[in-house]
Design a protein around this motif. Structure first.
Motif, short mmCIF file in Angstrom:
data_model
loop_
_atom_site.label_atom_id
_atom_site.label_comp_id
_atom_site.label_asym_id
_atom_site.label_seq_id
_atom_site.Cartn_x
_atom_site.Cartn_y
_atom_site.Cartn_z
N ARG A 231 0.80 -1.23 0.00
CA ARG A 231 0.00 0.00 0.00
C ARG A 231 0.83 1.28 0.00
O ARG A 231 0.27 2.37 0.01
N LEU A 232 2.14 1.17 0.00
CA LEU A 232 2.99 2.36 0.00
C LEU A 232 2.75 3.23 -1.23
O LEU A 232 2.78 4.45 -1.14
N ALA A 233 2.51 2.61 -2.36
CA ALA A 233 2.33 3.35 -3.61
C ALA A 233 1.06 4.20 -3.61
O ALA A 233 0.93 5.11 -4.42
N THR A 234 0.14 3.92 -2.69
CA THR A 234 -1.10 4.70 -2.66
C THR A 234 -0.94 6.02 -1.91
O THR A 234 -1.83 6.86 -1.97
N LEU A 235 0.17 6.20 -1.21
CA LEU A 235 0.41 7.46 -0.50
C LEU A 235 0.72 8.56 -1.50
O LEU A 235 1.34 8.31 -2.55
#
Length: 128
Positions: A78-82
């Motif tokens: 989920r890091l890429a959604t930040l």
């Protein structure tokens, strides 16, 4: 009154029609500069993602995640959604943690100073 209104309309129309069409082509930021800034932002985002991937792949991170019951693989996915700001702040915190993993611990000198101050306070209370 009608003459003033008509004259005002003519002046406004003349002003609009005589405006230089080249002005509309001028921008505050050139396309090359905009492209450069976009490339810099993409590179910064990739650097931040890399920093966080390294931080989350450490054994300490795995142990901390297990302690609080968080699935570390889910967090990493989920890091890429930040957004860029959130990602950069989190990467900065991870880098700070990497450079000083025991932030907040006391040195021996600070511990001795604290013990001496506590002893002095206790002596003052006992004597008074």
């Amino acid at each position: 009154m009608r003459i003033k209104l008509a004259l005002g309309a003519v002046v406004a129309a003349a002003t609009l029609l005589s405006a230089d069409r080249g002005i509309s082509q001028e921008h505050l930021v050139t396309p090359d500069l905009a492209q450069l800034r976009m490339a810099d932002a993409a590179a910064q985002r990739e650097t931040d993602l890399s920093t966080l991937r390294v931080a989350f792949s450490s054994p300490e991170a795995a142990a901390a995640a297990e302690t609080i019951g968080v699935n570390l693989a889910s967090v990493q996915s989920r890091l890429a959604t930040l957004n860029d700001g959130e990602l950069h702040e989190l990467a900065a915190r991870a880098a700070a943690l990497d450079s000083d993993p025991v932030a907040g611990t006391l040195t021996r000198r600070q511990l001795w100073i604290g013990i001496i101050v506590l002893a002095v306070i206790l002596l003052v209370i006992i004597i008074a």
